[in-house]
Design a protein around this motif. Structure first.
Motif, PDB file in Angstrom:
ATOM      1  N   ALA A  42       0.841  -1.205   0.000  1.00 33.40           N
ATOM      2  CA  ALA A  42       0.000   0.000   0.000  1.00 33.40           C
ATOM      3  C   ALA A  42       0.873   1.251   0.000  1.00 33.40           C
ATOM      4  N   GLU A  43       1.898   1.248   0.810  1.00 35.34           N
ATOM      5  CA  GLU A  43       2.790   2.405   0.875  1.00 35.34           C
ATOM      6  C   GLU A  43       3.537   2.608  -0.445  1.00 35.34           C
ATOM      7  N   ALA A  44       3.985   1.509  -1.042  1.00 31.85           N
ATOM      8  CA  ALA A  44       4.751   1.593  -2.292  1.00 31.85           C
ATOM      9  C   ALA A  44       3.896   2.037  -3.478  1.00 31.85           C
ATOM     10  N   THR A  45       2.623   1.672  -3.471  1.00 36.34           N
ATOM     11  CA  THR A  45       1.770   1.960  -4.624  1.00 36.34           C
ATOM     12  C   THR A  45       0.853   3.155  -4.425  1.00 36.34           C
ATOM     13  N   GLY A  46       0.641   3.559  -3.169  1.00 38.95           N
ATOM     14  CA  GLY A  46      -0.298   4.642  -2.899  1.00 38.95           C
ATOM     15  C   GLY A  46      -1.750   4.196  -2.920  1.00 38.95           C
ATOM     16  N   ILE A  47      -1.972   2.896  -3.026  1.00 38.64           N
ATOM     17  CA  ILE A  47      -3.326   2.336  -3.014  1.00 38.64           C
ATOM     18  C   ILE A  47      -3.702   2.090  -1.555  1.00 38.64           C
ATOM     19  N   PRO A  48      -4.926   2.433  -1.152  1.00 43.05           N
ATOM     20  CA  PRO A  48      -5.323   2.193   0.239  1.00 43.05           C
ATOM     21  C   PRO A  48      -5.158   0.717   0.638  1.00 43.05           C
ATOM     22  N   ARG A  49      -4.667   0.517   1.855  1.00 41.81           N
ATOM     23  CA  ARG A  49      -4.420  -0.830   2.368  1.00 41.81           C
ATOM     24  C   ARG A  49      -5.668  -1.697   2.299  1.00 41.81           C
ATOM     25  N   LEU A  50      -6.808  -1.134   2.636  1.00 44.09           N
ATOM     26  CA  LEU A  50      -8.047  -1.904   2.622  1.00 44.09           C
ATOM     27  C   LEU A  50      -8.380  -2.388   1.210  1.00 44.09           C
ATOM     28  N   ASP A  51      -8.131  -1.564   0.206  1.00 44.66           N
ATOM     29  CA  ASP A  51      -8.391  -1.971  -1.178  1.00 44.66           C
ATOM     30  C   ASP A  51      -7.488  -3.134  -1.590  1.00 44.66           C
ATOM     31  N   ILE A  52      -6.231  -3.066  -1.171  1.00 38.78           N
ATOM     32  CA  ILE A  52      -5.297  -4.154  -1.488  1.00 38.78           C
ATOM     33  C   ILE A  52      -5.715  -5.432  -0.779  1.00 38.78           C
ATOM     34  N   GLU A  53      -6.053  -5.315   0.504  1.00 43.18           N
ATOM     35  CA  GLU A  53      -6.457  -6.499   1.269  1.00 43.18           C
ATOM     36  C   GLU A  53      -7.710  -7.135   0.681  1.00 43.18           C
ATOM     37  N   THR A  54      -8.667  -6.313   0.292  1.00 35.59           N
ATOM     38  CA  THR A  54      -9.906  -6.830  -0.304  1.00 35.59           C
ATOM     39  C   THR A  54      -9.620  -7.557  -1.612  1.00 35.59           C
ATOM     40  N   ALA A  55      -8.821  -6.939  -2.476  1.00 33.86           N
ATOM     41  CA  ALA A  55      -8.479  -7.563  -3.763  1.00 33.86           C
ATOM     42  C   ALA A  55      -7.712  -8.867  -3.544  1.00 33.86           C
ATOM     43  N   LEU A  56      -6.811  -8.860  -2.588  1.00 32.83           N
ATOM     44  CA  LEU A  56      -6.005 -10.049  -2.305  1.00 32.83           C
ATOM     45  C   LEU A  56      -6.873 -11.198  -1.805  1.00 32.83           C
ATOM     46  N   LYS A  57      -7.738 -10.907  -0.849  1.00 32.98           N
ATOM     47  CA  LYS A  57      -8.605 -11.961  -0.313  1.00 32.98           C
ATOM     48  C   LYS A  57      -9.563 -12.474  -1.380  1.00 32.98           C
ATOM     49  N   ARG A  58     -10.079 -11.581  -2.208  1.00 33.73           N
ATOM     50  CA  ARG A  58     -10.980 -12.005  -3.285  1.00 33.73           C
ATOM     51  C   ARG A  58     -10.249 -12.942  -4.239  1.00 33.73           C
ATOM     52  N   ARG A  59      -9.010 -12.584  -4.583  1.00 29.66           N
ATOM     53  CA  ARG A  59      -8.246 -13.398  -5.537  1.00 29.66           C
ATOM     54  C   ARG A  59      -7.904 -14.779  -4.978  1.00 29.66           C
ATOM     55  N   VAL A  60      -7.521 -14.834  -3.702  1.00 27.22           N
ATOM     56  CA  VAL A  60      -7.097 -16.102  -3.106  1.00 27.22           C
ATOM     57  C   VAL A  60      -8.287 -16.949  -2.661  1.00 27.22           C
ATOM     58  N   ARG A  61      -9.268 -16.316  -2.034  1.00 19.49           N
ATOM     59  CA  ARG A  61     -10.364 -17.076  -1.434  1.00 19.49           C
ATOM     60  C   ARG A  61     -11.533 -17.326  -2.372  1.00 19.49           C
ATOM     61  N   HIS A  62     -11.680 -16.500  -3.381  1.00 16.34           N
ATOM     62  CA  HIS A  62     -12.811 -16.626  -4.313  1.00 16.34           C
ATOM     63  C   HIS A  62     -12.312 -16.445  -5.743  1.00 16.34           C
ATOM     64  N   PRO A  63     -11.419 -17.318  -6.201  1.00 14.38           N
ATOM     65  CA  PRO A  63     -10.839 -17.150  -7.542  1.00 14.38           C
ATOM     66  C   PRO A  63     -11.890 -17.305  -8.643  1.00 14.38           C
ATOM     67  N   GLU A  64     -11.652 -16.581  -9.711  1.00 18.01           N
ATOM     68  CA  GLU A  64     -12.511 -16.698 -10.896  1.00 18.01           C
ATOM     69  C   GLU A  64     -12.290 -18.072 -11.510  1.00 18.01           C
ATOM     70  N   PRO A  65     -13.372 -18.715 -11.973  1.00 23.46           N
ATOM     71  CA  PRO A  65     -13.159 -20.014 -12.646  1.00 23.46           C
ATOM     72  C   PRO A  65     -12.377 -19.823 -13.946  1.00 23.46           C
ATOM     73  N   ALA A  66     -11.594 -20.818 -14.265  1.00 23.81           N
ATOM     74  CA  ALA A  66     -10.802 -20.776 -15.501  1.00 23.81           C
ATOM     75  C   ALA A  66     -11.743 -20.827 -16.704  1.00 23.81           C
ATOM     76  N   PRO A  67     -11.416 -20.054 -17.746  1.00 26.91           N
ATOM     77  CA  PRO A  67     -12.276 -20.108 -18.939  1.00 26.91           C
ATOM     78  C   PRO A  67     -12.282 -21.499 -19.567  1.00 26.91           C
ATOM     79  N   ALA A  68     -13.408 -21.885 -20.073  1.00 25.13           N
ATOM     80  CA  ALA A  68     -13.544 -23.225 -20.666  1.00 25.13           C
ATOM     81  C   ALA A  68     -12.967 -23.291 -22.050  1.00 25.13           C
TER      82      ALA A  68
END
Length: 68
Positions: A42-68
């Motif tokens: 967050a400090e390196a990118t200037g993106i709010p920590r909460l936004d990074i944490e939300t995106a990270l958890k979404r990516r790891v815990r609720h991944p998009e299904p692979a295209p068929a």
């Protein structure tokens, strides 16, 4: 929300934490490592920590299904 670029190291840390959470064995060092990595990104990118944490958890815990 715009797509947030997440470093591979941060994704790996969150995957470790998520596995520990699912096993009921999350450790303080693992949780601290994820928190510190999110804060550093967050400090390196200037993106709010909460936004990074939300995106990270979404990516790891609720991944998009692979295209068929």
């Amino acid at each position: 929300m715009a797509t947030i670029e997440l470093p591979d190291e941060l994704i790996a840390l969150e995957r470790t934490a998520w596995a520990e959470i699912q096993a009921g064995a999350l450790t303080v060092p693992t949780a601290q490592a994820v928190h510190q990595a999110i804060a550093a990104h967050a400090e390196a990118t200037g993106i709010p920590r909460l936004d990074i944490e939300t995106a990270l958890k979404r990516r790891v815990r609720h991944p998009e299904p692979a295209p068929a």
